[in-house]
Design an enzyme around this catalytic site. Sequence first.
Site, PDB file in Angstrom:
ATOM      1  N   SER A 127       5.272 -14.106  -1.048  1.00 52.27           N
ATOM      2  CA  SER A 127       7.167 -13.957  -0.463  1.00 52.27           C
ATOM      3  C   SER A 127       7.337 -14.406   0.586  1.00 52.27           C
ATOM      4  CB  SER A 127       7.057 -11.828  -0.281  1.00 52.27           C
ATOM      5  OG  SER A 127       8.004 -11.693   0.452  1.00 52.27           O
ATOM      6  N   TYR A 152       5.300  -4.656   4.745  1.00 52.10           N
ATOM      7  CA  TYR A 152       4.682  -5.863   2.624  1.00 52.10           C
ATOM      8  C   TYR A 152       4.460  -6.826   3.508  1.00 52.10           C
ATOM      9  CZ  TYR A 152       6.134  -7.826  -1.029  1.00 52.10           C
ATOM     10  OH  TYR A 152       6.567  -8.889  -1.740  1.00 52.10           O
TER      11      TYR A 152
END
Length: 318
Positions: A127, A152
């Site tokens: 990501s 995250y």
Amino acid sequence: MKVLITGVAGFIGSNLADRLIACKHEVIGIDDFSPTYDPQIKRRYIETASKSDLFALYEADICDRETVYDIFEKQKPDVVVHLAARAGVRPSLENPEEYYRINIIGSQNILDACRDIRPSHLVFASSSSVYGGSKAIPYSEEDPVMFPISPYAVTKRTNELQSHVYSTIYGLNVTMLRFFTVYGPRQRPDMGIHKFTKQIISGKPVILFGDGTSARDYTYIDDILDGIMKSIERPFQYEIFNLGESRTTKLIDLIEIISKCVGKPAEIEWQPYQPGDVEITYADITHAQTLLNYKPCIPVEEGIQRYVHWFKKFYNID
């Protein structure tokens, strides 16, 4: 070719399954249909794939190590595309333990199964969040990523490090793909473009955080799929690639684009910046262009138009 996809019923996974089946590849899908959003929506996403003889689905949790091994040993995939994860920056601040369990422990199980069953290579979803609040714009794969600002992001950077160990020690071929704000048909309901489209269509206020100047590198799903397909076709010992559109759009401009495509004005409700948010994401895609021949071609104006058309059709909106 037999491709195993984890998170196959999700946004990217279901679209990838359809693309692979259209290319006559066999797809083995794993998904636990977690209730992060309505599991019935996910089942609708894989309706097309499920009608194909080239598709097999296992309802399983990647944290269930024994089941993961059973699937790998039975199917012996040629390539693994690991997309399963608990996603989202803001929710990870509320429940970091769940993110660490699924994204790190679950991914460890996938890595171990790949080490022992030996597919030709592993394509692994990372990501753009790993760049944190970096001021080096656009983001390059060579930039240091030492200071993530959400749980995250920590899990995704950890995945990159886990995979590097398995590439170095066990000779596993791994391609890490840093996705930049992917959008398009089947986007998760908790993601911004889905929320904004729904709010504008229903005439409800669009809730925006900050002052509207934050910018994102919005990347249409078809361009992301092209990058994944190229990664499936060519193994690397260990590489990290940015997959983005390499263009930024301010939040306030995005709302204007959605409003134009919907055909209704947006009523905006402003809220303060949220923890974990960054001012900008912007991909330097030189590395992916050079080694993958990655060529994103769908600008955000066209992508949003396609998305709104899908949204109205999927939710039966006139």
